[in-house]
Design a protein around this motif. Structure first.
Motif, PDB file in Angstrom:
ATOM      1  N   ASP A 129       6.984 -22.460  44.598  1.00  0.00           N
ATOM      2  CA  ASP A 129       8.306 -21.864  44.401  1.00  0.00           C
ATOM      3  C   ASP A 129       8.825 -22.058  42.981  1.00  0.00           C
ATOM      4  OD1 ASP A 129       8.487 -21.027  47.056  1.00  0.00           O
ATOM      5  OD2 ASP A 129       9.287 -22.963  47.707  1.00  0.00           O
ATOM      6  N   LYS A 130       8.137 -22.855  42.187  1.00  0.00           N
ATOM      7  CA  LYS A 130       8.614 -23.165  40.838  1.00  0.00           C
ATOM      8  C   LYS A 130       8.087 -22.130  39.843  1.00  0.00           C
ATOM      9  CE  LYS A 130       8.316 -28.143  41.826  1.00  0.00           C
ATOM     10  NZ  LYS A 130       7.641 -29.403  41.445  1.00  0.00           N
ATOM     11  N   PRO A 131       8.802 -21.935  38.727  1.00  0.00           N
ATOM     12  CA  PRO A 131       8.265 -21.079  37.664  1.00  0.00           C
ATOM     13  C   PRO A 131       7.136 -21.787  36.933  1.00  0.00           C
ATOM     14  CG  PRO A 131      10.287 -22.109  36.935  1.00  0.00           C
ATOM     15  CD  PRO A 131      10.125 -22.488  38.390  1.00  0.00           C
ATOM     16  N   ARG A 132       6.287 -20.987  36.325  1.00  0.00           N
ATOM     17  CA  ARG A 132       5.233 -21.589  35.516  1.00  0.00           C
ATOM     18  C   ARG A 132       5.815 -22.124  34.214  1.00  0.00           C
ATOM     19  NH1 ARG A 132      -0.617 -18.801  36.282  1.00  0.00           N
ATOM     20  NH2 ARG A 132      -0.507 -18.467  38.513  1.00  0.00           N
ATOM     21  N   MET A 133       5.127 -23.113  33.662  1.00  0.00           N
ATOM     22  CA  MET A 133       5.575 -23.727  32.412  1.00  0.00           C
ATOM     23  C   MET A 133       5.418 -22.728  31.262  1.00  0.00           C
ATOM     24  SD  MET A 133       6.737 -26.349  30.720  1.00  0.00           S
ATOM     25  CE  MET A 133       6.537 -27.773  31.799  1.00  0.00           C
ATOM     26  N   PRO A 134       6.504 -22.468  30.507  1.00  0.00           N
ATOM     27  CA  PRO A 134       6.348 -21.586  29.341  1.00  0.00           C
ATOM     28  C   PRO A 134       5.452 -22.220  28.295  1.00  0.00           C
ATOM     29  CG  PRO A 134       8.630 -22.356  29.587  1.00  0.00           C
ATOM     30  CD  PRO A 134       7.833 -22.977  30.684  1.00  0.00           C
ATOM     31  N   ALA A 135       4.894 -21.376  27.450  1.00  0.00           N
ATOM     32  CA  ALA A 135       4.010 -21.882  26.394  1.00  0.00           C
ATOM     33  C   ALA A 135       4.789 -22.771  25.440  1.00  0.00           C
ATOM     34  CB  ALA A 135       3.383 -20.718  25.636  1.00  0.00           C
ATOM     35  N   MET A 136       4.143 -23.859  25.004  1.00  0.00           N
ATOM     36  CA  MET A 136       4.778 -24.760  24.054  1.00  0.00           C
ATOM     37  C   MET A 136       4.705 -24.158  22.650  1.00  0.00           C
ATOM     38  SD  MET A 136       5.968 -27.342  25.675  1.00  0.00           S
ATOM     39  CE  MET A 136       6.228 -28.539  24.373  1.00  0.00           C
ATOM     40  N   PRO A 137       5.651 -24.517  21.770  1.00  0.00           N
ATOM     41  CA  PRO A 137       5.601 -24.003  20.390  1.00  0.00           C
ATOM     42  C   PRO A 137       4.294 -24.366  19.709  1.00  0.00           C
ATOM     43  CG  PRO A 137       7.696 -25.110  20.832  1.00  0.00           C
ATOM     44  CD  PRO A 137       6.814 -25.370  22.019  1.00  0.00           C
ATOM     45  N   ALA A 138       3.838 -23.460  18.883  1.00  0.00           N
ATOM     46  CA  ALA A 138       2.554 -23.687  18.198  1.00  0.00           C
ATOM     47  C   ALA A 138       2.596 -24.873  17.261  1.00  0.00           C
ATOM     48  CB  ALA A 138       2.164 -22.430  17.420  1.00  0.00           C
ATOM     49  N   THR A 139       3.794 -25.314  16.880  1.00  0.00           N
ATOM     50  CA  THR A 139       3.899 -26.442  15.945  1.00  0.00           C
ATOM     51  C   THR A 139       3.652 -27.782  16.613  1.00  0.00           C
ATOM     52  OG1 THR A 139       6.279 -26.486  16.369  1.00  0.00           O
ATOM     53  CG2 THR A 139       5.522 -25.222  14.458  1.00  0.00           C
ATOM     54  N   ALA A 140       3.640 -27.830  17.948  1.00  0.00           N
ATOM     55  CA  ALA A 140       3.433 -29.105  18.641  1.00  0.00           C
ATOM     56  C   ALA A 140       2.002 -29.587  18.403  1.00  0.00           C
ATOM     57  CB  ALA A 140       3.685 -28.939  20.130  1.00  0.00           C
ATOM     58  N   PRO A 141       1.785 -30.910  18.291  1.00  0.00           N
ATOM     59  CA  PRO A 141       0.423 -31.432  18.111  1.00  0.00           C
ATOM     60  C   PRO A 141      -0.484 -30.977  19.246  1.00  0.00           C
ATOM     61  CG  PRO A 141       2.052 -33.162  17.738  1.00  0.00           C
ATOM     62  CD  PRO A 141       2.798 -31.977  18.289  1.00  0.00           C
ATOM     63  N   ASN A 177      17.995  -8.944  39.331  1.00  0.00           N
ATOM     64  CA  ASN A 177      19.067  -9.389  40.219  1.00  0.00           C
ATOM     65  C   ASN A 177      18.533 -10.019  41.499  1.00  0.00           C
ATOM     66  OD1 ASN A 177      21.494  -8.319  38.748  1.00  0.00           O
ATOM     67  ND2 ASN A 177      20.411  -6.381  39.047  1.00  0.00           N
ATOM     68  N   ARG A 178      17.254  -9.775  41.818  1.00  0.00           N
ATOM     69  CA  ARG A 178      16.701 -10.232  43.096  1.00  0.00           C
ATOM     70  C   ARG A 178      15.738 -11.401  42.947  1.00  0.00           C
ATOM     71  NH1 ARG A 178      14.657  -5.191  46.630  1.00  0.00           N
ATOM     72  NH2 ARG A 178      14.035  -6.966  47.904  1.00  0.00           N
ATOM     73  N   ILE A 179      15.532 -11.880  41.723  1.00  0.00           N
ATOM     74  CA  ILE A 179      14.578 -12.980  41.505  1.00  0.00           C
ATOM     75  C   ILE A 179      15.242 -14.057  40.659  1.00  0.00           C
ATOM     76  CG2 ILE A 179      12.533 -11.498  41.700  1.00  0.00           C
ATOM     77  CD1 ILE A 179      12.401 -11.581  38.606  1.00  0.00           C
ATOM     78  N   SER A 180      14.620 -15.232  40.667  1.00  0.00           N
ATOM     79  CA  SER A 180      15.140 -16.339  39.856  1.00  0.00           C
ATOM     80  C   SER A 180      14.228 -16.687  38.694  1.00  0.00           C
ATOM     81  CB  SER A 180      15.345 -17.580  40.742  1.00  0.00           C
ATOM     82  OG  SER A 180      14.124 -17.970  41.339  1.00  0.00           O
ATOM     83  N   ARG A 181      12.999 -16.173  38.713  1.00  0.00           N
ATOM     84  CA  ARG A 181      12.035 -16.542  37.669  1.00  0.00           C
ATOM     85  C   ARG A 181      11.421 -15.281  37.070  1.00  0.00           C
ATOM     86  NH1 ARG A 181      11.186 -19.630  42.056  1.00  0.00           N
ATOM     87  NH2 ARG A 181       9.353 -18.471  42.697  1.00  0.00           N
ATOM     88  N   SER A 182      11.378 -15.244  35.752  1.00  0.00           N
ATOM     89  CA  SER A 182      10.900 -14.049  35.067  1.00  0.00           C
ATOM     90  C   SER A 182       9.392 -14.113  34.863  1.00  0.00           C
ATOM     91  CB  SER A 182      11.609 -13.902  33.721  1.00  0.00           C
ATOM     92  OG  SER A 182      11.354 -15.020  32.890  1.00  0.00           O
ATOM     93  N   LYS A 183       8.825 -12.978  34.465  1.00  0.00           N
ATOM     94  CA  LYS A 183       7.405 -12.914  34.146  1.00  0.00           C
ATOM     95  C   LYS A 183       7.131 -13.879  32.982  1.00  0.00           C
ATOM     96  CE  LYS A 183       7.740  -7.980  35.225  1.00  0.00           C
ATOM     97  NZ  LYS A 183       7.744  -6.612  34.668  1.00  0.00           N
ATOM     98  N   PRO A 184       6.009 -14.560  32.963  1.00  0.00           N
ATOM     99  CA  PRO A 184       4.772 -14.327  33.718  1.00  0.00           C
ATOM    100  C   PRO A 184       4.716 -14.960  35.107  1.00  0.00           C
ATOM    101  CG  PRO A 184       4.420 -16.053  32.129  1.00  0.00           C
ATOM    102  CD  PRO A 184       5.815 -15.558  31.907  1.00  0.00           C
ATOM    103  N   ASP A 185       5.824 -15.514  35.593  1.00  0.00           N
ATOM    104  CA  ASP A 185       5.821 -15.991  36.966  1.00  0.00           C
ATOM    105  C   ASP A 185       5.558 -14.811  37.897  1.00  0.00           C
ATOM    106  OD1 ASP A 185       6.884 -18.578  38.606  1.00  0.00           O
ATOM    107  OD2 ASP A 185       7.359 -16.704  39.667  1.00  0.00           O
ATOM    108  N   PRO A 186       4.811 -15.004  38.985  1.00  0.00           N
ATOM    109  CA  PRO A 186       4.469 -13.883  39.879  1.00  0.00           C
ATOM    110  C   PRO A 186       5.580 -13.484  40.842  1.00  0.00           C
ATOM    111  CG  PRO A 186       3.477 -15.897  40.683  1.00  0.00           C
ATOM    112  CD  PRO A 186       4.109 -16.238  39.350  1.00  0.00           C
ATOM    113  N   GLU A 187       6.730 -14.164  40.784  1.00  0.00           N
ATOM    114  CA  GLU A 187       7.744 -13.951  41.818  1.00  0.00           C
ATOM    115  C   GLU A 187       8.113 -12.480  41.995  1.00  0.00           C
ATOM    116  OE1 GLU A 187      12.221 -15.438  43.123  1.00  0.00           O
ATOM    117  OE2 GLU A 187      11.567 -15.640  41.043  1.00  0.00           O
ATOM    118  N   ILE A 188       8.306 -11.731  40.905  1.00  0.00           N
ATOM    119  CA  ILE A 188       8.805 -10.364  41.033  1.00  0.00           C
ATOM    120  C   ILE A 188       7.799  -9.465  41.746  1.00  0.00           C
ATOM    121  CG2 ILE A 188       7.960  -9.612  38.757  1.00  0.00           C
ATOM    122  CD1 ILE A 188      10.671  -8.076  38.517  1.00  0.00           C
ATOM    123  N   PHE A 189       6.499  -9.651  41.486  1.00  0.00           N
ATOM    124  CA  PHE A 189       5.486  -8.841  42.144  1.00  0.00           C
ATOM    125  C   PHE A 189       5.271  -9.282  43.593  1.00  0.00           C
ATOM    126  CE2 PHE A 189       4.611  -7.885  37.716  1.00  0.00           C
ATOM    127  CZ  PHE A 189       4.434  -6.519  37.759  1.00  0.00           C
TER     128      PHE A 189
END
Length: 1022
Positions: A585-597, A936-948
């Protein structure tokens, strides 16, 4: 840069051969860059399960050099600002002891400072045949004197506390006096705890010197810990040759030293053999110094009587049994053969032999993780030892039995009136983790110990261990599952386990962690079976144990009932095992900034709550459960789980790669098997995680052997029998490995012609090959066909029932309108906005796009301000789309949708826009859609699969009966995460992950995409 070659120690140094062949029995490194020396000290560390000595240069005082004793640790109180009942009260930390791996040099009155001279040639070698570390340095002093310094050492596998060093200095052009100062130093303290919790420690107390003596025949120091009450003595003696004589002995500011002097001439050498012995007490034992000194002196007497050559020969003999059982050979890949042997050597030498300890996460090669023991020992290291060195596996489990009372106390700390709960991290047996959500909450440690007991007894046939120790551990730890689980009416009266943390520490305090439930099920079955076996076959022992631990007659029935009812659900949409009740039920972790080690784990960059709120795995969790206890799960289901969890696992733990390698092999992913195998194989040799300098990763090293034998070899245990299903990787012409099973030794040889099974010990053995029973007899090798390594086919797809379209960029080009609205907002608030920023917003919902925009802001915004900004942007956007009409449809869009309907398929829209309904009305195509799902019908945006997934659910069809059509990378990822086939609209280079890419929606042909759907999906899965 390091190079590998073979150069015997006692020969003249040849010119460096950059292309010399790799010797799979010898790890050799050249190079003079001190930046890599700390890692090399770990790689060339020697140990015997009790004593560990890092691979320093005797002449240099390295800040990372350390000598460690498994039994010497300090106890430090854990300070909490807010302490609650049951929190761990203290931590145990293994601390460096007196270090005797030091021999300093003087030429005349001038100290030899290696950093001030010229290194003409340098090499280190770890000889895996005899377990010796040797190195050679050709060095020229600032004054022009050239020396060749050779040193070889062993940590005796026969004598728990013995280090022996053979040290030789030869002059190439120097004539004059030479002095060798052999010392025991007490200056080294434990590494300090920095920001990285995996490294160093905070020590209250430590070791202090309580006595010391330096004489011609013997020098020694006595040390004592402040809180744990452990005492030790380190003593040294010498033998010398050449023109070398004893000069004097003395106490030093931090230790003792014995000094030898001689004369050198060109071509001449002096030799000093140094013997060091350690003796120590149990915590609070209070053994007098005289007693410890007598024990150390006795070891030295034996060593002196034997001499260094005999000690080295004994070392080779001790290792010969390991190499005979491992029986390793790889035709066509000597580097992998060398790395496997290197890893196995370190696991073997770092494992305790006296049952007073087990194998620490870093073994005895460094101070990482404070020397703590984890569940890694039972799950990763013990399976290797059980089939190669069963006496070490028994010692490991006997230590668990010795700490069973600690586990009982820990269970009471967590309010369990019965049973035992093993500590997640410990040395003494007490819990040392100050963060209980990812520490004490890892109840699966009990299941790991139980699983290891079953494996060891199956492999060894050691029923005596089961009667003496194993059964009591199984019963006491099984009781805990009934304490934290219940039969849930809401889940059909299934047995559910609440508030635990699984191996994936990036999810904490969850219900029904799949790994925990599956391994608890195995644990409960085994505990009940052993109780029944004891009652029937050993009634007296059963009765005595039942009385001692107050075992009720109905407890085994309760265990069996809970095991049968264990909650192991399958997600109906994805057809996989949810990692826990809330994970999917959780969203996937967004990509970390490229500057992170790149090698810094998420746990050092993000607050734990941020990790807990996302679908992100530190390491294999559900897959590990399927590896250890998944024999009832079919391969297709394992493949679905592999494909899904691979996408959310970041492999921040070195434990992860080996499990993925094993499971990739089982489900047929040949290329991924090799990639994960190489990750676990070379995690320390190539320092893949950037912290090998603080000690080697024992579980990853053991994991490489599991990846070979369990992965390529297909080894499992079914019904108490070894089961094999060998596969031949494309990179190898053939390979061979062995395993000890009870009284037999089985050799497995795999080549292009199949598998050859041979008994090298024992009269007969029953095993399984590719699921079928085989009976092998001595002198009668058995040739069988290889299982093969063709990529497994994905499960057949059901007929296509629906197509789900994205809006922006697929049906209408609203991206231009969005871009203009965001640009206008950016100008108003003074934030830069360029094409790259606009591209990042594609497929992202309004709030997510706003966060992207505000990353370049010079000030922070409150939640109210952000809400207002998003509303302003939407007003600009709506004002534009009010003027939209059918003329704004992209060419071919209406035709594509009508084709789908005419084919009898359902149609849905999945759009990140909150204005999707309004847009469809303006475009004149609202009546063509059966379902519209927007932001309006979902809580997590793409790339999370919730909308599909929501669109498929609203249509009343399964996700794998749908196809998604998208123009954004995030959208393609969302479709695949939902388990659907994906059609990309746009440039093939940008949408390479799609199953099929069309240049525009006008190219959409429902017959073509339907016909090619299965082939394209198979291509993507491969």
């Amino acid at each position: 840069m390091d190079h590998f070659a073979v150069v015997p120690l006692d020969t003249q140094v040849p010119a460096i051969d950059e292309k010399a062949a790799i010797d799979p029995w010898l790890l050799l490194r050249h190079g003079t860059d001190p930046a890599g020396f700390a890692q090399d000290e770990s790689l060339f560390a020697l140990a015997n399960g009790t004593l560990g000595v890092r691979g320093n240069l005797e002449e240099c005082d390295s800040p990372s050099q350390a000598t460690l004793l498994s039994a010497v640790w300090e106890r430090t109180p854990i300070d909490y600002h807010e302490r609650f009942p049951g929190f761990a009260s203290h931590t145990d930390t293994r601390i460096p002891v007196a270090d005797a791996a030091r021999i300093h040099l003087r030429l005349g009155d001038t100290p030899v400072r290696l950093d001030q001279g010229e290194w003409l040639h340098f090499e280190r070698a770890l000889d895996l045949r005899n377990g010796s570390y040797r190195r050679r340095l050709r060095w020229r002093s600032p004054e022009g004197a050239t020396l060749e310094i050779e040193a070889e050492r062993i940590v005796s596998l026969h004598d728990a506390g013995l280090l022996a060093i053979h040290y030789r200095v030869r002059s190439l052009d120097y004539a004059g006096p030479i002095t060798l100062e052999s010392s025991i130093s007490t200056a080294r303290e434990a590494a300090g705890q920095g920001f990285d919790p995996r490294i160093g420690s905070r020590i209250d107390g430590g070791l202090s010197t309580v006595d010391a003596c330096a004489e011609e025949d013997l020098a020694w120091v006595g040390q004592q810990t402040t809180h744990s009450g452990i005492g030790l003595v380190c003593a040294q003696r010498h033998q010398h040759a050449g023109d070398l004589q004893f000069r004097y002995a003395n106490l030093a500011p931090h230790g003792v030293l014995q000094v030898y002097e001689g004369m050198l001439a060109p071509g001449q050498a002096v030799t000093l053999d140094k013997y060091v012995a350690y003796a120590f007490t149990a915590p609070l034992a209070g053994d007098p110094q005289d007693s410890l000194l007598a024990r150390a002196r006795s070891q030295l007497d034996t060593a002196i009587a034997l001499g260094y050559p005999a000690l080295l020969a004994r070392q080779a003999q001790a290792l010969s049994a390991l190499w005979a059982r491992a029986d390793l050979a790889i035709d066509g890949d000597p580097a992998t053969e060398q790395a496997l042997r290197f890893n196995l050597f370190h696991v073997f030498q770092s494992s305790s032999r006296d049952s007073h300890g087990t194998a620490a996460a870093k073994g005895l090669t460094g101070e990482g993780y404070e020397g703590h023991y984890f569940w890694d020992a039972e799950v990763f290291m013990l399976p290797v030892l059980a089939t190669l060195a069963p006496q070490l596996a028994r010692a490991m489990l006997t230590w668990r039995f010795r700490t069973l009372d600690n586990a009982r106390r820990h269970a009471r700390e967590l309010n369990h009136p019965r049973g035992a709960l093993y500590a997640w991290r410990t040395i003494s047996g007490d819990e040392c983790s100050s963060y209980f959500p990812s520490g004490s909450a890892q109840y699966h440690i009990n299941a790991a110990v139980a699983w290891a007991i079953r494996l060891y007894v199956d492999a060894s046939g050691d029923d005596a261990f089961l009667l003496e120790c194993g059964a009591e551990m199984l019963f006491e730890t099984a009781r805990i599952w009934l304490e934290i689980g219940h039969f849930s009416a809401r889940h059909g009266n299934a047995f559910c386990i609440r508030e635990v943390t699984g191996p994936d520490e990036y999810s904490a305090l969850v219900d029904n962690n799949h790994y925990t439930n599956r391994l608890a099920q195995r644990h409960l079955h085994d505990a009940a079976a052993v109780a029944d076996w004891m009652a029937l076959a050993h009634p007296a022992e059963h009765a005595a144990l039942a009385e001692r631990i107050e075992l009720r007659a109905d407890e085994s029935t309760e265990w069996r009932r809970a095991a049968r009812a264990m909650h192991l659900p399958v997600d109906p949409a994805l057809d996989i095992f949810p990692q826990d009740d809330g994970f999917l039920d959780k969203p996937r972790m967004p990509a970390m900034p490229a500057t992170a080690p790149s090698r810094q784990p998420l746990l050092l960059r993000l607050h734990p709550l941020t990790l807990y709120r996302h679908q992100v795995c530190k390491q294999a969790d559900t897959l590990l459960a399927l590896m250890l206890a998944g024999e009832q799960v079919d391969v297709a289901a394992k493949r679905r789980n592999f494909d899904y969890y691979e996408g959310v696992t970041v492999h921040d733990s070195t434990l992860s790669a080996s499990t993925f390698a094993v499971m990739a092999a089982e489900v047929g992913h040949a290329e991924k098997t090799h990639r994960y195998f190489m990750d676990t194989l070379r995690v320390d040799l190539d320092d893949l995680h950037g912290n090998a300098a603080h000690g080697l990763h024992m579980a990853a090293m053991a994991g490489s052997w599991l990846a070979l034998t369990w992965g390529y070899g297909g080894l499992r245990v079914h019904g108490g029998l070894p089961a094999l299903a060998p596969k031949l990787p494309a990179a190898w012409r053939s390979y061979r490995f062995g395993l000890r099973w009870r009284d037999a030794h089985l050799r497995i040889e795999v080549d292009g012609a199949g598998v050859l099974y041979t008994l090298t010990e024992g009269s007969a053995l029953t095993f399984l090959h590719d699921g079928l029973p085989q009976r092998l007899h001595a002198g009668q090798p058995l040739r069988l066909p290889c299982v093969g390594f063709a990529e497994a086919e994905p499960a057949p797809l059901p007929p296509l029932k629906a197509v789900i379209f994205d809006l922006d960029g697929v049906i209408a080009d609203t991206a231009v309108v969005h871009h203009a609205a965001w640009k206008r907002l950016a100008e108003e608030i003074g934030v830069p906005f360029d094409e790259a920023t606009g591209e990042r917003m594609k497929g992202v919902d309004r709030r997510g796009s706003l966060e992207i925009l505000l990353q370049a802001a010079t000030r922070s915004f409150t939640e109210d301000e952000k809400h207002a900004l998003a509303a302003h942007k939407n007003d600009y956007y709506r004002a534009q789309i009010e003027r939209f009409g059918p003329q704004d449809l992209l060419p071919g869009a209406r035709s594509a949708i009508e084709q789908v309907r005419q084919a009898g398929l359902k149609v849905a829209l999945a759009s990140a826009s909150r204005n999707a309904g309004l847009l469809l009305e303006r475009l004149g195509i609202a009546d063509l859609f059966d379902v519209v799902v927007d932001a309006n019908r979902i809580s997590r945006s793409k790339p999370d699969p919730e909308i599909f997934l929501a669109a498929a659910s609203a249509l009343g069809v399964a996700p794998n009966e749908c196809m998604g059509v998208e123009d954004a990378v995030a959208g393609i990822a969302s479709i695949h995460a939902a388990g659907m086939a994906a059609v990309g609209i746009g440039q093939a280079s940008a949408l390479a992950e799609a199953d099929l890419v069309l240049p525009d929606i006008a190219a959409f042909d429902i017959q073509m995409v339907t016909t090619n759907r299965t082939a394209n999906r198979r291509k993507h899965a491969a």
